[in-house]
Design a protein around this motif. Structure first.
Motif, PDB file in Angstrom:
ATOM      1  N   ILE A 278      -5.410  -0.778   2.624  1.00  0.00           N
ATOM      2  CA  ILE A 278      -6.118  -0.830   3.912  1.00  0.00           C
ATOM      3  C   ILE A 278      -6.045   0.520   4.613  1.00  0.00           C
ATOM      4  N   TYR A 279      -4.882   1.158   4.567  1.00  0.00           N
ATOM      5  CA  TYR A 279      -4.713   2.486   5.167  1.00  0.00           C
ATOM      6  C   TYR A 279      -5.673   3.482   4.520  1.00  0.00           C
ATOM      7  N   GLU A 280      -5.789   3.407   3.205  1.00  0.00           N
ATOM      8  CA  GLU A 280      -6.675   4.339   2.490  1.00  0.00           C
ATOM      9  C   GLU A 280      -8.145   4.114   2.851  1.00  0.00           C
TER      10      GLU A 280
ATOM     11  N   ALA B 260      -7.786  -7.662  14.591  1.00  0.00           N
ATOM     12  CA  ALA B 260      -7.268  -6.480  15.296  1.00  0.00           C
ATOM     13  C   ALA B 260      -6.716  -6.857  16.665  1.00  0.00           C
ATOM     14  N   GLY B 261      -7.445  -7.654  17.411  1.00  0.00           N
ATOM     15  CA  GLY B 261      -6.973  -8.058  18.729  1.00  0.00           C
ATOM     16  C   GLY B 261      -5.678  -8.852  18.653  1.00  0.00           C
TER      17      GLY B 261
ATOM     18  N   SER C  85      -0.075   2.155  15.387  1.00  0.00           N
ATOM     19  CA  SER C  85      -0.967   2.309  14.240  1.00  0.00           C
ATOM     20  C   SER C  85      -1.508   0.925  13.936  1.00  0.00           C
ATOM     21  N   ILE C  86      -2.822   0.816  13.831  1.00  0.00           N
ATOM     22  CA  ILE C  86      -3.430  -0.475  13.515  1.00  0.00           C
ATOM     23  C   ILE C  86      -4.605  -0.234  12.576  1.00  0.00           C
ATOM     24  N   TYR C  87      -4.604  -0.961  11.482  1.00  0.00           N
ATOM     25  CA  TYR C  87      -5.633  -0.816  10.451  1.00  0.00           C
ATOM     26  C   TYR C  87      -6.069  -2.196   9.989  1.00  0.00           C
ATOM     27  N   ILE C  88      -7.371  -2.374   9.838  1.00  0.00           N
ATOM     28  CA  ILE C  88      -7.950  -3.648   9.449  1.00  0.00           C
ATOM     29  C   ILE C  88      -8.792  -3.433   8.187  1.00  0.00           C
TER      30      ILE C  88
END
Length: 177
Positions: free
Chosen positions: A22-24, A100-101, A87-90
């Motif tokens: 997901i980060y990538e 995300a929320g 840090s938030i990744y979806i």
């Protein structure tokens, strides 16, 4: 925290391969981070406040990671121990489901429990989704850092990047004098 179709639980080492994937996806956009590569689990777990590390997973299997959130100290200086950076990744396929929320709400809740007093988020101005998410949770734009880094790769190759700083002030903890 649960939703009809996903639940939020602590991030574990077993989740990390999906977290990296997901980060990538975020790295590939060119609008998520200055980093070029995902860190190893050892690095990730040593720089993040692991009590703030959560994943949203499919309720049907409790293993398919839809997104993740963490916080890290903004400074090693003791006077800033109550200020963190999120840090938030979806996963792209999970957008529009409220993931995300829910993750950001969980982070805010845990930061209050940990007696943090501010959450900062560094957001590229082009990242409209992240700006809207943070704004919806009461973050305010505190300023812009100009020409932070020259991006040597991706669609923005060779361009200097500005970064907006967003901040959410949390209730002040009772600190004995």
């Amino acid at each position: 925290m649960t939703s009809p179709n996903f639940l939020i639980r602590p991030l574990t080492k077993a989740d990390y391969p999906q977290v990296v994937e997901i980060y990538e996806h975020g790295l590939d956009t060119g609008h998520a981070t200055y980093e070029r590569h995902a860190p190893t689990w050892q690095k990730f777990s040593s720089v993040k406040i692991m009590e703030t590390a959560f994943v949203a997973v499919e309720a049907s299997d409790n293993t398919t990671v839809l997104g993740w959130v963490t916080a890290a100290p903004v400074s090693q200086r003791a006077v800033f121990h109550g200020v963190v950076e999120d840090s938030i990744y979806i996963h792209p396929d999970a957008r529009g489901r409220g993931v995300a929320g829910a993750l950001l709400d969980k982070l805010i809740e845990v930061c209050i429990e940990l007696e943090k007093w501010a959450i900062h988020s560094w957001i590229f101005p082009e990242n409209e989704g992240s700006k809207k998410l943070h704004q919806s949770r009461g973050f305010e734009k505190a300023g812009t850092l100009t020409h932070m880094a020259k991006m040597p790769y991706g669609e923005l190759k060779g361009h200097w990047r500005d970064t907006d700083i967003w901040e959410k002030l949390l209730p002040k903890p009772d600190i004995p004098v």
